[in-house]
Design a protein around this motif. Structure first.
Motif, PDB file in Angstrom:
ATOM      1  N   ALA A 138      46.930  -7.128  53.864  1.00  0.00           N
ATOM      2  CA  ALA A 138      45.753  -7.214  52.995  1.00  0.00           C
ATOM      3  C   ALA A 138      45.080  -5.848  52.921  1.00  0.00           C
ATOM      4  O   ALA A 138      44.275  -5.484  53.779  1.00  0.00           O
ATOM      5  CB  ALA A 138      44.784  -8.269  53.525  1.00  0.00           C
ATOM      6  N   THR A 139      45.419  -5.089  51.915  1.00  0.00           N
ATOM      7  CA  THR A 139      44.893  -3.734  51.777  1.00  0.00           C
ATOM      8  C   THR A 139      44.368  -3.510  50.360  1.00  0.00           C
ATOM      9  O   THR A 139      44.585  -4.320  49.459  1.00  0.00           O
ATOM     10  CB  THR A 139      46.003  -2.690  52.070  1.00  0.00           C
ATOM     11  OG1 THR A 139      47.087  -2.893  51.139  1.00  0.00           O
ATOM     12  CG2 THR A 139      46.527  -2.834  53.489  1.00  0.00           C
ATOM     13  N   GLY A 140      43.680  -2.399  50.184  1.00  0.00           N
ATOM     14  CA  GLY A 140      43.200  -2.034  48.852  1.00  0.00           C
ATOM     15  C   GLY A 140      42.275  -3.066  48.251  1.00  0.00           C
ATOM     16  O   GLY A 140      41.271  -3.458  48.850  1.00  0.00           O
ATOM     17  N   ALA A 141      42.623  -3.558  47.073  1.00  0.00           N
ATOM     18  CA  ALA A 141      41.764  -4.473  46.321  1.00  0.00           C
ATOM     19  C   ALA A 141      41.576  -5.827  46.989  1.00  0.00           C
ATOM     20  O   ALA A 141      40.641  -6.558  46.656  1.00  0.00           O
ATOM     21  CB  ALA A 141      42.336  -4.673  44.917  1.00  0.00           C
ATOM     22  N   ALA A 168      53.007 -12.731  52.333  1.00  0.00           N
ATOM     23  CA  ALA A 168      52.727 -14.075  52.856  1.00  0.00           C
ATOM     24  C   ALA A 168      53.961 -14.971  52.755  1.00  0.00           C
ATOM     25  O   ALA A 168      54.255 -15.749  53.666  1.00  0.00           O
ATOM     26  CB  ALA A 168      51.558 -14.697  52.101  1.00  0.00           C
ATOM     27  N   ILE A 169      54.669 -14.865  51.652  1.00  0.00           N
ATOM     28  CA  ILE A 169      55.886 -15.662  51.463  1.00  0.00           C
ATOM     29  C   ILE A 169      56.965 -15.225  52.451  1.00  0.00           C
ATOM     30  O   ILE A 169      57.631 -16.054  53.080  1.00  0.00           O
ATOM     31  CB  ILE A 169      56.390 -15.528  50.011  1.00  0.00           C
ATOM     32  CG1 ILE A 169      55.393 -16.155  49.035  1.00  0.00           C
ATOM     33  CG2 ILE A 169      57.758 -16.202  49.870  1.00  0.00           C
ATOM     34  CD1 ILE A 169      55.694 -15.868  47.578  1.00  0.00           C
ATOM     35  N   ALA A 170      57.108 -13.913  52.620  1.00  0.00           N
ATOM     36  CA  ALA A 170      58.161 -13.376  53.482  1.00  0.00           C
ATOM     37  C   ALA A 170      57.894 -13.606  54.971  1.00  0.00           C
ATOM     38  O   ALA A 170      58.819 -13.653  55.782  1.00  0.00           O
ATOM     39  CB  ALA A 170      58.339 -11.883  53.214  1.00  0.00           C
ATOM     40  N   ALA A 171      56.617 -13.747  55.327  1.00  0.00           N
ATOM     41  CA  ALA A 171      56.242 -13.853  56.744  1.00  0.00           C
ATOM     42  C   ALA A 171      56.583 -15.199  57.358  1.00  0.00           C
ATOM     43  O   ALA A 171      56.503 -15.368  58.574  1.00  0.00           O
ATOM     44  CB  ALA A 171      54.744 -13.586  56.900  1.00  0.00           C
ATOM     45  N   GLN A 172      56.986 -16.168  56.539  1.00  0.00           N
ATOM     46  CA  GLN A 172      57.197 -17.523  57.057  1.00  0.00           C
ATOM     47  C   GLN A 172      58.670 -17.823  57.309  1.00  0.00           C
ATOM     48  O   GLN A 172      59.524 -17.303  56.672  1.00  0.00           O
ATOM     49  CB  GLN A 172      56.619 -18.523  56.045  1.00  0.00           C
ATOM     50  CG  GLN A 172      55.122 -18.289  55.835  1.00  0.00           C
ATOM     51  CD  GLN A 172      54.590 -19.068  54.679  1.00  0.00           C
ATOM     52  OE1 GLN A 172      54.753 -20.286  54.609  1.00  0.00           O
ATOM     53  NE2 GLN A 172      53.950 -18.390  53.737  1.00  0.00           N
ATOM     54  N   ASP A 208      48.149  -5.092  41.772  1.00  0.00           N
ATOM     55  CA  ASP A 208      49.387  -4.888  42.525  1.00  0.00           C
ATOM     56  C   ASP A 208      49.179  -5.173  44.007  1.00  0.00           C
ATOM     57  O   ASP A 208      50.082  -5.673  44.681  1.00  0.00           O
ATOM     58  CB  ASP A 208      49.890  -3.456  42.332  1.00  0.00           C
ATOM     59  CG  ASP A 208      50.397  -3.186  40.920  1.00  0.00           C
ATOM     60  OD1 ASP A 208      50.727  -4.165  40.216  1.00  0.00           O
ATOM     61  OD2 ASP A 208      50.455  -2.009  40.524  1.00  0.00           O
ATOM     62  N   ASP A 209      47.991  -4.850  44.516  1.00  0.00           N
ATOM     63  CA  ASP A 209      47.686  -5.132  45.926  1.00  0.00           C
ATOM     64  C   ASP A 209      47.778  -6.627  46.205  1.00  0.00           C
ATOM     65  O   ASP A 209      48.285  -7.046  47.250  1.00  0.00           O
ATOM     66  CB  ASP A 209      46.275  -4.636  46.281  1.00  0.00           C
ATOM     67  CG  ASP A 209      46.187  -3.119  46.323  1.00  0.00           C
ATOM     68  OD1 ASP A 209      47.199  -2.475  46.661  1.00  0.00           O
ATOM     69  OD2 ASP A 209      45.102  -2.591  46.027  1.00  0.00           O
ATOM     70  N   ALA A 210      47.280  -7.434  45.273  1.00  0.00           N
ATOM     71  CA  ALA A 210      47.333  -8.886  45.437  1.00  0.00           C
ATOM     72  C   ALA A 210      48.774  -9.383  45.403  1.00  0.00           C
ATOM     73  O   ALA A 210      49.163 -10.244  46.201  1.00  0.00           O
ATOM     74  CB  ALA A 210      46.506  -9.573  44.346  1.00  0.00           C
ATOM     75  N   ALA A 211      49.564  -8.832  44.494  1.00  0.00           N
ATOM     76  CA  ALA A 211      50.972  -9.243  44.390  1.00  0.00           C
ATOM     77  C   ALA A 211      51.720  -8.922  45.676  1.00  0.00           C
ATOM     78  O   ALA A 211      52.519  -9.730  46.170  1.00  0.00           O
ATOM     79  CB  ALA A 211      51.626  -8.552  43.197  1.00  0.00           C
ATOM     80  N   ASP A 255      44.437 -16.721  37.229  1.00  0.00           N
ATOM     81  CA  ASP A 255      45.345 -17.220  36.202  1.00  0.00           C
ATOM     82  C   ASP A 255      46.517 -16.258  36.021  1.00  0.00           C
ATOM     83  O   ASP A 255      47.675 -16.677  35.905  1.00  0.00           O
ATOM     84  CB  ASP A 255      44.573 -17.383  34.889  1.00  0.00           C
ATOM     85  CG  ASP A 255      45.362 -18.124  33.827  1.00  0.00           C
ATOM     86  OD1 ASP A 255      45.879 -19.220  34.117  1.00  0.00           O
ATOM     87  OD2 ASP A 255      45.478 -17.605  32.698  1.00  0.00           O
ATOM     88  N   ALA A 256      46.216 -14.960  36.030  1.00  0.00           N
ATOM     89  CA  ALA A 256      47.263 -13.942  35.883  1.00  0.00           C
ATOM     90  C   ALA A 256      48.205 -13.959  37.093  1.00  0.00           C
ATOM     91  O   ALA A 256      49.421 -13.793  36.942  1.00  0.00           O
ATOM     92  CB  ALA A 256      46.628 -12.559  35.730  1.00  0.00           C
ATOM     93  N   LEU A 257      47.646 -14.179  38.289  1.00  0.00           N
ATOM     94  CA  LEU A 257      48.471 -14.245  39.500  1.00  0.00           C
ATOM     95  C   LEU A 257      49.418 -15.436  39.439  1.00  0.00           C
ATOM     96  O   LEU A 257      50.600 -15.331  39.791  1.00  0.00           O
ATOM     97  CB  LEU A 257      47.584 -14.338  40.738  1.00  0.00           C
ATOM     98  CG  LEU A 257      48.317 -14.447  42.084  1.00  0.00           C
ATOM     99  CD1 LEU A 257      49.161 -13.206  42.349  1.00  0.00           C
ATOM    100  CD2 LEU A 257      47.316 -14.672  43.218  1.00  0.00           C
ATOM    101  N   GLN A 258      48.911 -16.581  38.975  1.00  0.00           N
ATOM    102  CA  GLN A 258      49.759 -17.758  38.841  1.00  0.00           C
ATOM    103  C   GLN A 258      50.871 -17.517  37.823  1.00  0.00           C
ATOM    104  O   GLN A 258      52.023 -17.909  38.037  1.00  0.00           O
ATOM    105  CB  GLN A 258      48.920 -18.977  38.443  1.00  0.00           C
ATOM    106  CG  GLN A 258      49.710 -20.233  38.132  1.00  0.00           C
ATOM    107  CD  GLN A 258      50.510 -20.769  39.312  1.00  0.00           C
ATOM    108  OE1 GLN A 258      50.191 -20.504  40.472  1.00  0.00           O
ATOM    109  NE2 GLN A 258      51.558 -21.536  39.024  1.00  0.00           N
ATOM    110  N   THR A 259      50.528 -16.858  36.731  1.00  0.00           N
ATOM    111  CA  THR A 259      51.530 -16.535  35.712  1.00  0.00           C
ATOM    112  C   THR A 259      52.611 -15.620  36.274  1.00  0.00           C
ATOM    113  O   THR A 259      53.804 -15.799  36.021  1.00  0.00           O
ATOM    114  CB  THR A 259      50.864 -15.847  34.504  1.00  0.00           C
ATOM    115  OG1 THR A 259      49.874 -16.725  33.950  1.00  0.00           O
ATOM    116  CG2 THR A 259      51.879 -15.501  33.430  1.00  0.00           C
ATOM    117  N   LYS A 260      52.182 -14.647  37.082  1.00  0.00           N
ATOM    118  CA  LYS A 260      53.104 -13.646  37.616  1.00  0.00           C
ATOM    119  C   LYS A 260      53.941 -14.176  38.777  1.00  0.00           C
ATOM    120  O   LYS A 260      55.139 -13.924  38.863  1.00  0.00           O
ATOM    121  CB  LYS A 260      52.307 -12.427  38.084  1.00  0.00           C
ATOM    122  CG  LYS A 260      53.162 -11.259  38.560  1.00  0.00           C
ATOM    123  CD  LYS A 260      52.311 -10.173  39.232  1.00  0.00           C
ATOM    124  CE  LYS A 260      51.308  -9.585  38.255  1.00  0.00           C
ATOM    125  NZ  LYS A 260      50.553  -8.452  38.863  1.00  0.00           N
TER     126      LYS A 260
END
Length: 226
Positions: A68-71, A222-226, A213-216, A127-132
């Motif tokens: 969790a960095t940047g934005a 998070a997905i990879a950590a599991q 991009d920070d959120a992505a 909404d954009a995050l869900q789309t992406k």
């Protein structure tokens, strides 16, 4: 007489100050009343087994914290991950559901309301995050906590051009109050990252630019950590 007049002025000034303070307190109480309301709900967060399972995920939470960095630096990994599987709300079809229904997916849970100004700014980004990123491995679950029927939140989403987010709702505000009792929610919006097994591994209060991009990168981590 002079002393009497001065006493009267002091008393009068003090009374006016009390009235002003009382009025301000009333405004503040009205604005934050939703945060202290406790209503009966079906939300009983975590059972013994799921809690034990989640507590063992501190290493995963640390990885999320580091990512969790940047934005999105305000997102903090959970010191004590806990189960959110039992959180209950209604789905887009109005039928009851629980967060456990998303088992197998990493979920970004966001609580919002139509009267929340930061939420209005944040919802298009979610909404954009869900789309992406939305798909078999990830989903944004944005839960509206307006009381009453769904007409206002539906109109709200239409007005701000949200297209990818489904309307999940909890008009009892039980979800918010449960998170508040667990020191996870202090206002709106509040956002959590919940892993594939329903464990809360990170949380933040306040809006974030989820289209960034920070959120992505955070979601990928998070997905990879599991």
């Amino acid at each position: 007489m002079d002393n009497g007049n001065e006493t009267q002025k002091t008393t009068s000034g003090g009374s006016r100050k009390i009235i002003v303070l009382a009025a301000l307190a009333g405004i503040v109480a009205g604005a934050v009343g939703v945060y202290v309301m406790e209503r009966p709900s079906g939300n009983i967060v975590a059972g013994t087994n799921s809690t034990d399972q989640c507590t063992a995920k501190t290493d995963t939470a640390k990885k999320i914290d580091a990512a969790a960095t940047g934005a999105v630096a305000a997102m903090r990994g959970a010191e004590k991950p806990q189960s959110m599987s039992a959180l209950s709300f209604t789905g887009p079809d109005g039928k009851p559901m629980r967060l456990a229904d998303f088992k197998g997916k990493t979920v970004l849970v966001n609580l919002w309301a139509t009267w929340c100004a930061p939420c209005r700014e944040e919802m298009p980004a979610l909404d954009a995050l869900q789309t992406k990123k939305g798909g078999d491995n990830f989903q944004v679950v944005a839960i509206n906590i307006d009381t009453g029927d769904d007409q206002k939140p539906k109109g709200f989403l239409a007005d701000i051009g949200v297209k990818s987010l489904a309307l999940y709702r909890d008009p009892t505000m039980g979800v918010f109050n449960d998170l508040k009792r667990k020191n996870l929610a202090f206002g709106l919006p509040v956002t959590m990252i919940v892993d594939k097994e329903g464990c809360q591994i990170a949380a933040m209060n306040g809006p974030a630019p989820w289209e960034s991009d920070d959120a992505a990168r955070l979601i990928d981590a998070a997905i990879a950590a599991q």
